[in-house]
Design an enzyme around this catalytic site. Sequence first.
Site, PDB file in Angstrom:
ATOM      1  N   SER A  25      40.727  51.587  12.364  1.00  0.00           N
ATOM      2  CA  SER A  25      39.550  50.739  12.100  1.00  0.00           C
ATOM      3  C   SER A  25      38.312  51.580  11.782  1.00  0.00           C
ATOM      4  CB  SER A  25      39.254  49.866  13.322  1.00  0.00           C
ATOM      5  OG  SER A  25      38.032  49.193  13.129  1.00  0.00           O
ATOM      6  N   LYS A  76      43.073  37.046  15.190  1.00  0.00           N
ATOM      7  CA  LYS A  76      41.945  36.200  14.756  1.00  0.00           C
ATOM      8  C   LYS A  76      42.179  34.707  14.987  1.00  0.00           C
ATOM      9  CE  LYS A  76      40.297  39.277  11.147  1.00  0.00           C
ATOM     10  NZ  LYS A  76      39.875  39.426   9.760  1.00  0.00           N
ATOM     11  N   ASP A 112      33.770  37.039   8.189  1.00  0.00           N
ATOM     12  CA  ASP A 112      34.538  37.434   6.994  1.00  0.00           C
ATOM     13  C   ASP A 112      34.148  36.564   5.797  1.00  0.00           C
ATOM     14  OD1 ASP A 112      36.082  39.416   8.228  1.00  0.00           O
ATOM     15  OD2 ASP A 112      37.607  37.970   8.877  1.00  0.00           O
ATOM     16  N   GLY A 137      47.861  36.007  -2.344  1.00  0.00           N
ATOM     17  CA  GLY A 137      48.034  36.218  -0.907  1.00  0.00           C
ATOM     18  C   GLY A 137      47.814  34.927  -0.146  1.00  0.00           C
ATOM     19  N   GLY A 139      47.816  35.225   3.669  1.00  0.00           N
ATOM     20  CA  GLY A 139      47.672  35.633   5.070  1.00  0.00           C
ATOM     21  C   GLY A 139      46.246  35.378   5.555  1.00  0.00           C
ATOM     22  N   ARG A 162      53.748  35.775  -2.700  1.00  0.00           N
ATOM     23  CA  ARG A 162      55.161  36.153  -2.786  1.00  0.00           C
ATOM     24  C   ARG A 162      56.030  35.075  -2.144  1.00  0.00           C
ATOM     25  NH1 ARG A 162      56.683  41.574   0.313  1.00  0.00           N
ATOM     26  NH2 ARG A 162      55.843  40.302   2.011  1.00  0.00           N
ATOM     27  N   GLY A 254      37.494  46.403  -1.448  1.00  0.00           N
ATOM     28  CA  GLY A 254      37.199  45.696  -0.206  1.00  0.00           C
ATOM     29  C   GLY A 254      36.106  46.310   0.646  1.00  0.00           C
TER      30      GLY A 254
HETATM   31  P1  ATR Z   1      46.305  39.712   6.395  1.00  0.00           P
HETATM   32  O1  ATR Z   1      45.944  38.962   7.642  1.00  0.00           O
HETATM   33  O2  ATR Z   1      45.674  41.084   6.312  1.00  0.00           O
HETATM   34  O3  ATR Z   1      46.079  38.910   5.166  1.00  0.00           O
HETATM   35  P2  ATR Z   1      49.134  39.122   6.462  1.00  0.00           P
HETATM   36  O4  ATR Z   1      48.903  37.832   7.150  1.00  0.00           O
HETATM   37  O5  ATR Z   1      50.266  39.985   6.917  1.00  0.00           O
HETATM   38  O6  ATR Z   1      47.855  40.074   6.539  1.00  0.00           O
HETATM   39  O7  ATR Z   1      49.277  38.838   4.880  1.00  0.00           O
HETATM   40  C1  ATR Z   1      49.639  39.812   3.965  1.00  0.00           C
HETATM   41  C2  ATR Z   1      49.703  39.183   2.577  1.00  0.00           C
HETATM   42  O8  ATR Z   1      50.139  40.176   1.631  1.00  0.00           O
HETATM   43  C3  ATR Z   1      50.719  38.052   2.472  1.00  0.00           C
HETATM   44  O9  ATR Z   1      50.241  37.116   1.525  1.00  0.00           O
HETATM   45  C4  ATR Z   1      51.962  38.778   1.960  1.00  0.00           C
HETATM   46  O10 ATR Z   1      52.886  37.952   1.277  1.00  0.00           O
HETATM   47  P3  ATR Z   1      54.028  37.137   2.097  1.00  0.00           P
HETATM   48  O11 ATR Z   1      53.365  35.918   2.642  1.00  0.00           O
HETATM   49  O12 ATR Z   1      55.061  36.852   1.069  1.00  0.00           O
HETATM   50  O13 ATR Z   1      54.509  38.082   3.177  1.00  0.00           O
HETATM   51  C5  ATR Z   1      51.323  39.746   0.985  1.00  0.00           C
HETATM   52  N1  ATR Z   1      52.174  40.901   0.688  1.00  0.00           N
HETATM   53  C6  ATR Z   1      52.430  41.952   1.501  1.00  0.00           C
HETATM   54  N2  ATR Z   1      53.246  42.846   0.865  1.00  0.00           N
HETATM   55  C7  ATR Z   1      53.478  42.337  -0.382  1.00  0.00           C
HETATM   56  C8  ATR Z   1      54.227  42.798  -1.519  1.00  0.00           C
HETATM   57  N3  ATR Z   1      54.881  43.961  -1.505  1.00  0.00           N
HETATM   58  N4  ATR Z   1      54.233  42.015  -2.620  1.00  0.00           N
HETATM   59  C9  ATR Z   1      53.564  40.844  -2.661  1.00  0.00           C
HETATM   60  N5  ATR Z   1      52.835  40.361  -1.622  1.00  0.00           N
HETATM   61  C10 ATR Z   1      52.790  41.093  -0.493  1.00  0.00           C
END
Ligand code: ATR
Length: 288
Positions: A25, A76, A112, A137, A139, A162, A254
């Site tokens: 961090s 979170k 955020d 994404g 997440g 994904r 970022g």
């Molecule tokens: P955060 O809280 O930091 O957003 P997270 O909840 O683990 O972390 O989310 C990571 C995001 O990156 C997700 O949308 C993940 O896609 P999945 O939902 O399919 O897991 C995406 N991600 C991580 N690695 C990836 C990759 N190699 N290709 C495409 N998407 C990826």
Amino acid sequence: MEARHLEITSQTGLLGVLGHPVGHSLSPRMHNAALRAQGVDMIYVAFDVPPERLTYAVEGLRALGIKGANITVPHKERVVNLLDSVDPLAARIGAVNTVVNDNGRLCGHNTDVAGFLSALRSVKPDGARGLRCLVAGAGGAARAIVAALSEDEAAEIWVHNRTSRRAQTLCDSAAAWGRSLCKAVADNDLGARVQAADLLVNATSVGLAASVKESAFPVDIVDSHHVVMDVVYGPRPTALVAAARARGAVALDGREMLIMQAAISYRLWTGLQPPIETMRKSLDIEER
Ligand code: ATR
């Protein structure tokens, strides 16, 4: 602003970040630089809290009189139910990244969202209002960004992920956050959405490892009408930011979002105007 040397005494207040893992961090560096620069008698440390200890850790904030904390991955969302109150925005999106200890009462906030909007305004002064936005994404980071775009009245928000089911779940939540239309994007529609979008945001961890050459978007169709934001940051421009700039787009990594969310948290804890330049400079020391 010149940094003052502060002695740690029995009066010194404690701030920190709760996450797992948390060793990488950058928050301690930014906040301690700001506290020193403004002569605030507090220090900021990192606490590695595994999920099964979160409840005890939050009780510990109360028991030890810790003045405030950031909450990061993976806590979170779970922390929301452990606090005494949660501000309306954080409650609506179901995620807290900042806790303020007000005489033993813990109040949750989400900086955020405002951090993202503040970073966006540094490259697009009118913000997301009226823009068509594509977020990659689904997440925690994507959730805060979709909430921010919705708060800012984006015209449309498209989410590609994904795992497509998660994109749909995020859009279902977003239906309650504002007036923006939020739709999940299928793989075979991604190229057309990239072309149609004004703002592209990578909220996946793709690009986190410098060795990973894949991209969350087909960058070869990015052009100068796009604004591109990448939640990933590092000492150099990320692969996505470099590729987007090479194609004439305005692009931001970022780092600015990180600084702005920290600045807003700092203001909540100290009541002071955050020394943003000091916080920004504290990240310039290469640590990797
Ligand atoms: P955060 O809280 O930091 O957003 P997270 O909840 O683990 O972390 O989310 C990571 C995001 O990156 C997700 O949308 C993940 O896609 P999945 O939902 O399919 O897991 C995406 N991600 C991580 N690695 C990836 C990759 N190699 N290709 C495409 N998407 C990826």
